[in-house]
Design a protein around this motif. Structure first.
Motif, PDB file in Angstrom:
ATOM      1  N   ALA A  53       0.829  -1.203   0.000  1.00  0.00           N
ATOM      2  CA  ALA A  53       0.000   0.000   0.000  1.00  0.00           C
ATOM      3  C   ALA A  53       0.863   1.253   0.000  1.00  0.00           C
ATOM      4  O   ALA A  53       1.769   1.397   0.822  1.00  0.00           O
ATOM      5  CB  ALA A  53      -0.923   0.001   1.214  1.00  0.00           C
ATOM      6  N   GLU A  54       0.582   2.147  -0.958  1.00  0.00           N
ATOM      7  CA  GLU A  54       1.301   3.420  -1.019  1.00  0.00           C
ATOM      8  C   GLU A  54       0.822   4.377   0.075  1.00  0.00           C
ATOM      9  O   GLU A  54       1.600   5.148   0.635  1.00  0.00           O
ATOM     10  CB  GLU A  54       1.092   4.059  -2.385  1.00  0.00           C
ATOM     11  CG  GLU A  54       1.560   3.195  -3.549  1.00  0.00           C
ATOM     12  CD  GLU A  54       1.154   3.787  -4.880  1.00  0.00           C
ATOM     13  OE1 GLU A  54       1.143   5.027  -5.007  1.00  0.00           O
ATOM     14  OE2 GLU A  54       0.824   3.016  -5.799  1.00  0.00           O
ATOM     15  N   VAL A  55      -0.487   4.331   0.353  1.00  0.00           N
ATOM     16  CA  VAL A  55      -1.088   5.148   1.411  1.00  0.00           C
ATOM     17  C   VAL A  55      -2.014   4.244   2.218  1.00  0.00           C
ATOM     18  O   VAL A  55      -2.798   3.489   1.638  1.00  0.00           O
ATOM     19  CB  VAL A  55      -1.905   6.331   0.837  1.00  0.00           C
ATOM     20  CG1 VAL A  55      -2.536   7.148   1.970  1.00  0.00           C
ATOM     21  CG2 VAL A  55      -1.054   7.202  -0.061  1.00  0.00           C
ATOM     22  N   ASN A  56      -1.921   4.324   3.540  1.00  0.00           N
ATOM     23  CA  ASN A  56      -2.801   3.524   4.389  1.00  0.00           C
ATOM     24  C   ASN A  56      -2.912   4.200   5.753  1.00  0.00           C
ATOM     25  O   ASN A  56      -2.234   3.832   6.712  1.00  0.00           O
ATOM     26  CB  ASN A  56      -2.276   2.105   4.541  1.00  0.00           C
ATOM     27  CG  ASN A  56      -3.233   1.224   5.326  1.00  0.00           C
ATOM     28  OD1 ASN A  56      -4.384   1.588   5.546  1.00  0.00           O
ATOM     29  ND2 ASN A  56      -2.760   0.063   5.765  1.00  0.00           N
ATOM     30  N   LEU A  57      -3.764   5.225   5.824  1.00  0.00           N
ATOM     31  CA  LEU A  57      -3.931   5.942   7.081  1.00  0.00           C
ATOM     32  C   LEU A  57      -4.616   5.048   8.107  1.00  0.00           C
ATOM     33  O   LEU A  57      -5.588   4.342   7.783  1.00  0.00           O
ATOM     34  CB  LEU A  57      -4.760   7.204   6.880  1.00  0.00           C
ATOM     35  CG  LEU A  57      -4.140   8.348   6.058  1.00  0.00           C
ATOM     36  CD1 LEU A  57      -5.060   9.555   6.102  1.00  0.00           C
ATOM     37  CD2 LEU A  57      -2.758   8.704   6.576  1.00  0.00           C
TER      38      LEU A  57
END
Length: 364
Positions: A71-75
């Motif tokens: 995952a490049e972004v995973n808040l």
């Protein structure tokens, strides 16, 4: 706030593939049990991870991952600005109502409460409950506290997962009105998960239909519910037309209200609490509409709408779904035997007959 999502996750019985936009207002996520509603909510909130996809809240990326890549972004959940209200309340049993509310408070960069606790307490009528423990609350009271705690976290999106499923009819009506006030007073975007069409009719501005992990349709409520190709998903017993009207008069002697619509006046019962000029939403189920080739004065059905048949479609064995243009598009489910006996065909002039006691109407 607007949320956009494109998600894919392989489950035991099917693969969930969802792509949709969540606009402002209340959007209902509707589908049968096991259709993927709860999993979709968990993916949006970061409680489960998709196999691939992306989630964007306005211009902020919450999640982004392409297949076979990390995952490049995973808040994390607590940074997604998404609040949750569950059907089982999930209050902290060792805290008072006030303690549960304070736990949810979100402060801005200056240390000021983003949402004032006094406003939430007043809106949800919690003043007399503040020093009670969750074990001393009714189901409806517990749900009000859960909603308050979620609001105090100042979420951009509030997700409500079947919040009325454990409540009786009276408490459900109370919470439905409360949710509308939350939307209006806090300008709150809400994703409301349910398998109750009555709740959808009462609350939703927009509708997402899901089945076997697939989004079958999404759009404005009245437009989506009136699509006959979606009737099997909306529930055969609830299929019909949803449209807007305005209250024009009350007959208090007979408890009958007249609502003006594009199809003409609609006579309904049990809505005397509305005021003249109020906007309402009306549902006419296909199964509640009878057809006649003439208007009747010697019949108990007060609602009689004149129109022209524009289409026939097979509905269930021995039953056809008739589309009638009355100024509004209405649908009537009648037997094949009745169709033949009345010699109905496309272009036939008919009267759609509806008992007042079967008309659903809610204030909007």
């Amino acid at each position: 706030m607007m949320l956009q999502a494109r998600l894919k996750k392989k489950l035991q019985n099917f693969t969930l593939e969802a792509s949709f936009t969540l606009p402002s207002g209340i959007t209902a996520l509707f589908g049968p049990s096991g259709s993927g509603k709860t999993m979709l909510v968990k993916l949006l909130g970061g409680l489960e991870q998709p196999d691939e996809g992306e989630i964007t809240l306005t211009s902020k990326s919450l999640y982004k991952k392409t297949v076979d890549r990390k995952a490049e972004v995973n808040l994390p959940s607590h940074k997604r600005s998404i609040g949750f209200v569950f059907q089982d309340h999930r209050l902290f049993p060792h805290m008072s109502v006030l303690g549960n509310l304070k736990y949810g408070i979100q402060k801005d960069s200056s240390g000021t409460n983003t949402v004032l606790i006094e406003d939430v307490i007043e809106l949800l009528d919690l003043t007399t409950l503040l020093h009670r423990k969750p074990k001393d609350l009714s189901g409806g009271e517990s749900q009000r506290v859960a909603i308050g705690r979620a609001l105090l976290s100042a979420p951009d999106i509030l997700i409500m997962d079947e919040p009325l499923s454990s409540l009786d009819r009276v408490r459900k009506e109370d919470i439905l009105r409360l949710i509308e006030r939350v939307r209006d007073q806090f300008d709150q975007t809400i994703l409301y998960i349910t398998h109750s069409m009555d709740e959808v009719l009462h609350l939703a501005d927009n509708l997402i239909l899901i089945d076997q992990g697939s989004i079958k349709a999404h759009g404005p409520l009245m437009e989506t519910l009136s699509r006959q190709d979606l009737f099997p998903l909306a529930g055969e017993m609830d299929a019909g037309t949803v449209f807007a009207g305005k209250v024009t008069s009350h007959d208090f002697d007979y408890n009958i209200t007249t609502i003006e619509s594009d199809a003409g006046p609609v006579f309904v019962t049990g809505v005397r609490q509305t005021k003249i000029g109020d906007n309402v939403r009306i549902r006419l189920r296909a199964r509640d509409i009878a057809l006649s080739t003439t208007k009747h004065s010697d019949i108990s059905m007060l609602n009689q709408f004149n129109g022209v048949i524009t289409e026939f479609r097979d509905h269930t064995p021995g039953v056809v779904l008739v589309t009638i243009d009355t100024g509004l598009t209405l649908f009537a489910a009648i037997t094949l035997k009745s169709k033949q006996a009345l010699e109905l065909e496309v272009g036939s002039d008919v009267w759609a007959l509806v008992k007042s006691v079967t008309v659903d109407s809610v204030e909007r």
